[in-house]
Design a protein around this motif. Structure first.
Motif, PDB file in Angstrom:
ATOM      1  N   GLU A 213       4.188 -33.712   4.494  1.00 15.52           N
ATOM      2  CA  GLU A 213       3.666 -35.062   4.286  1.00 15.52           C
ATOM      3  C   GLU A 213       4.345 -35.754   3.102  1.00 15.52           C
ATOM      4  N   PHE A 214       4.646 -34.989   2.064  1.00 14.72           N
ATOM      5  CA  PHE A 214       5.301 -35.545   0.878  1.00 14.72           C
ATOM      6  C   PHE A 214       6.752 -35.900   1.204  1.00 14.72           C
ATOM      7  N   LEU A 215       7.438 -34.975   1.819  1.00 15.58           N
ATOM      8  CA  LEU A 215       8.841 -35.184   2.184  1.00 15.58           C
ATOM      9  C   LEU A 215       9.001 -36.363   3.133  1.00 15.58           C
ATOM     10  N   SER A 216       8.150 -36.444   4.135  1.00 16.09           N
ATOM     11  CA  SER A 216       8.296 -37.502   5.142  1.00 16.09           C
ATOM     12  C   SER A 216       7.777 -38.852   4.655  1.00 16.09           C
ATOM     13  N   ALA A 217       7.033 -38.877   3.536  1.00 11.61           N
ATOM     14  CA  ALA A 217       6.494 -40.135   3.011  1.00 11.61           C
ATOM     15  C   ALA A 217       7.357 -40.718   1.909  1.00 11.61           C
ATOM     16  N   LYS A 218       8.568 -40.254   1.754  1.00  7.44           N
ATOM     17  CA  LYS A 218       9.440 -40.717   0.685  1.00  7.44           C
ATOM     18  C   LYS A 218       9.498 -42.244   0.615  1.00  7.44           C
TER      19      LYS A 218
END
Length: 148
Positions: free
Chosen positions: A137-142
């Motif tokens: 979720e963190f990686l894809s929400a950059k």
């Protein structure tokens, strides 16, 4: 690189942050206390004076580290504005502050230069997640916001 990202670079270098779990040490060195708190409603983290509270029901370590990095961004970039932020949640300024805090968190936990170097070597998103100890979720929400 924007101001939030520059500030994250300074913090990462000053505190020799090497992995996401180091965020707790960084907070100590910045004299910011971390507490678990029974938050309700839409907030997952809150800042009061020099204390960051994270919702106690969030158990995944990576999610906690990401929220701490985000909250530290608010603390360092927007000190003294937390109450105004809560009162102004629908204003463009609050969107700007959120974006800045997430930019800070991304650069602190996943420095752009390191990410780019790994991508050039053919690393996958899964490899990046494992290496930087962050959630999908963190990686894809950059380019957006992250939820715990």
């Amino acid at each position: 690189m924007n101001t939030a990202q520059e500030r994250a670079c300074e913090v990462r270098l000053r505190h020799a942050l090497r992995r996401a779990a180091d965020i707790e040490r960084v907070l100590e060195e910045e004299n910011v206390k971390f507490v678990r708190f029974p938050l309700v409603g839409r907030l997952d983290e809150v800042i009061v004076l020099n204390m960051i509270g994270v919702r106690d029901s969030i158990e995944e370590c990576a999610a906690v580290y990401e929220l701490l990095a985000h909250a530290l961004g608010h603390y360092l970039l927007h000190a003294g504005n937390q109450i105004e932020f809560v009162l102004a949640t629908n204003l463009p300024l609050s969107d700007q502050w959120e974006r800045q805090a997430w930019d800070f968190a991304f650069e602190l936990l996943m420095p752009a230069g390191m990410v780019e170097a790994r991508l050039r070597k053919g690393w996958s998103e899964s490899d990046l997640q494992d290496d930087f100890e962050v959630r999908d979720e963190f990686l894809s929400a950059k380019d957006g916001s992250v939820s715990a």
